[in-house]
Design an enzyme around this catalytic site. Structure first.
Site, PDB file in Angstrom:
ATOM      1  N   GLU A  34       0.945  -1.330   0.002  1.00 59.61           N
ATOM      2  CA  GLU A  34      -0.161  -0.099  -0.145  1.00 59.61           C
ATOM      3  C   GLU A  34       1.113   1.219  -0.007  1.00 59.61           C
ATOM      4  OE1 GLU A  34      -1.352   0.632   3.909  1.00 59.61           O
ATOM      5  OE2 GLU A  34      -3.303   1.759   3.335  1.00 59.61           O
ATOM      6  N   ASN A  45      -6.743   6.304  -1.738  1.00 59.75           N
ATOM      7  CA  ASN A  45      -5.964   5.345  -1.332  1.00 59.75           C
ATOM      8  C   ASN A  45      -6.229   4.047  -2.166  1.00 59.75           C
ATOM      9  OD1 ASN A  45      -3.897   3.378  -0.312  1.00 59.75           O
ATOM     10  ND2 ASN A  45      -4.617   3.847   1.959  1.00 59.75           N
ATOM     11  N   LYS A 103      -9.617   2.152  -1.724  1.00 58.89           N
ATOM     12  CA  LYS A 103      -9.693   1.694  -0.217  1.00 58.89           C
ATOM     13  C   LYS A 103     -11.034   2.119   0.329  1.00 58.89           C
ATOM     14  CE  LYS A 103      -7.063   1.343   3.753  1.00 58.89           C
ATOM     15  NZ  LYS A 103      -5.629   1.551   4.542  1.00 58.89           N
ATOM     16  N   GLU A 147      -5.915   8.825   7.856  1.00 61.65           N
ATOM     17  CA  GLU A 147      -6.340   8.409   6.690  1.00 61.65           C
ATOM     18  C   GLU A 147      -7.579   8.929   6.204  1.00 61.65           C
ATOM     19  OE1 GLU A 147      -5.575   4.555   4.859  1.00 61.65           O
ATOM     20  OE2 GLU A 147      -4.722   3.827   6.413  1.00 61.65           O
ATOM     21  N   CYS A 189      -4.937  -2.848   3.003  1.00 65.78           N
ATOM     22  CA  CYS A 189      -4.585  -3.047   4.410  1.00 65.78           C
ATOM     23  C   CYS A 189      -5.753  -3.136   5.301  1.00 65.78           C
ATOM     24  CB  CYS A 189      -3.930  -1.729   4.874  1.00 65.78           C
ATOM     25  SG  CYS A 189      -3.158  -1.766   6.254  1.00 65.78           S
ATOM     26  N   ASN A 200       0.273  -1.093   5.346  1.00 66.32           N
ATOM     27  CA  ASN A 200       1.291  -0.130   6.285  1.00 66.32           C
ATOM     28  C   ASN A 200       0.546  -0.437   7.720  1.00 66.32           C
ATOM     29  OD1 ASN A 200       3.283   1.913   4.675  1.00 66.32           O
ATOM     30  ND2 ASN A 200       1.262   1.319   3.571  1.00 66.32           N
TER      31      ASN A 200
HETATM   32  N1  CDT Z   1      -2.885   1.632   6.498  1.00 69.81           N
HETATM   33  C1  CDT Z   1      -3.900   0.889   7.347  1.00 69.81           C
HETATM   34  O1  CDT Z   1      -4.948   0.722   7.005  1.00 69.81           O
HETATM   35  N2  CDT Z   1      -3.481   0.734   8.767  1.00 69.81           N
HETATM   36  C2  CDT Z   1      -4.447  -0.067   9.692  1.00 69.81           C
HETATM   37  C3  CDT Z   1      -3.868   0.512  10.863  1.00 69.81           C
HETATM   38  C4  CDT Z   1      -5.308   0.419  11.906  1.00 69.81           C
HETATM   39  S1  CDT Z   1      -4.752   1.269  13.401  1.00 69.81           S
HETATM   40  C5  CDT Z   1      -5.301   2.698  13.221  1.00 69.81           C
HETATM   41  C6  CDT Z   1      -4.459  -1.523   9.510  1.00 69.81           C
HETATM   42  O2  CDT Z   1      -5.440  -1.966   9.665  1.00 69.81           O
HETATM   43  O3  CDT Z   1      -3.206  -2.144   9.671  1.00 69.81           O
END
Ligand code: CDT
Length: 312
Positions: free
Chosen positions: A47, A110, A127, A146, A172, A197
């Site tokens: 991502e 995204n 996303k 985000e 993600c 990420n």
């Molecule tokens: N990039 C991304 O979607 N990261 C989320 C972090 C969530 S915690 C705020 C994930 O689900 O891994």
């Protein structure tokens, strides 16, 4: 699609704020070549693979954050990756920040794109499940903004026919939601691809680091098994300017078993010969949707967002 295909994941270690998109693309080209050397037909990149995970920072105006976005596909920054993939005949999944004007309005998504080995763009995904907040929460020395920097994706969960089988994409946080995968499985998805990420520290809820990794793995393994599909997941990981993110890029079989997993938190290629017939077997037995699903009992899934009659 039947038969076996060697598929790969190209995990990226940290991309720091000072690193250029050209640096990131050079690193992905090296991963692409390594995957091709292993006989891979396709590679999944993370991502937001061209830049650092910028939603951890607070920016106030587009003038401050627009440099992280791409406005064309391929953008000038991505073009060398597209060219090398075409030269090698390897398809890929790539995550990036997209800026686009729709109906006269500037939107930011995204996004991920699927490009086949003959160079054609066969699919795009934006996303849907955006984590974090619009406003800073100031619970740690970083944020997860985000919802501030991206609009909710408007393309839905689709599947795309490809020379390696029917591919479904997500990004993600989407992987934590079973609806994501089921909607694509109902369109015949055989392979799910996703980049992520994931900060090691969850700034919103108590979730120890070992659970952070476990929940990632649990989500992928259950998605694979419950939908009879292969899952390829690519992390951007390690400490970006000191902010740690989990690794654990993996390939999961339709049995729910992780068959290969990245060993470190830096640039790394993993590859596996994926037998698509294994997915067909799961989808024709325990998860034969046509025989066993009971949609008359699933209405709440799409008619209600939160819990009914909840005080929370
Ligand atoms: N990039 C991304 O979607 N990261 C989320 C972090 C969530 S915690 C705020 C994930 O689900 O891994």
């Amino acid at each position: 699609m039947a038969g076996k295909h060697v598929l790969a994941v190209g995990q990226l270690g940290p991309i720091h704020l000072k690193d250029t998109k050209a640096d990131a693309v050079d690193r992905m080209i090296a991963l692409l070549r390594s995957a091709a050397g292993k006989g891979a037909e396709w590679i999944v990149f993370p991502e937001l693979a061209l830049t650092t995970f910028f939603p951890r920072y607070i920016y106030d105006t587009p003038a401050d954050y627009d440099r992280f976005y791409e406005e064309n596909l391929p953008s000038a920054a991505m073009k060398p990756l597209f060219d090398e993939a075409l030269r090698l005949g390897v398809g890929f999944y790539l995550g990036f920040a997209e800026k686009i004007v729709e109906d006269g309005e500037t939107k930011r998504y995204n996004t991920s794109v699927l490009v086949e080995g003959t160079g054609g763009i066969i699919g795009k995904y934006r996303k849907v499940h955006l984590p974090g907040t619009i406003e800073p929460v100031k619970k740690a020395n970083f944020e997860h903004l985000e919802k501030r920097y991206f609009d909710v994706g408007n393309l839905g969960f689709n599947t795309f026919a490809s020379p390696i089988g029917k591919i479904g994409m997500c990004i993600c946080n989407d992987r934590r939601w079973p609806e994501t995968f089921r909607v694509m499985a109902l369109q015949g998805a055989e392979i799910f691809m996703l980049g992520y990420n994931t900060p090691t520290l969850n700034i919103h809820h108590h979730e120890p680091a070992h659970l952070r990794e476990f929940h990632h793995r649990l989500s992928l393994e259950s998605a694979a098994y419950q939908n009879g599909a292969w899952v390829l997941s690519a992390a951007k990981c390690g400490a970006e300017d000191g902010f740690a993110m989990i690794g654990g890029s993996s390939i999961v079989a339709p049995t729910g078993e992780t068959v290969v997993r990245a060993s470190g938190e830096d640039d790394e290629v993993i590859a596996y010969e994926c037998d698509l017939d294994l997915g067909t077997y799961i989808r024709k037995s325990v998860f034969d949707f046509a025989r066993h699903r009971r949609i008359e009992h699933y209405g709440l899934i799409t008619s209600t967002t939160g819990v009914l009659d909840s005080d929370e």
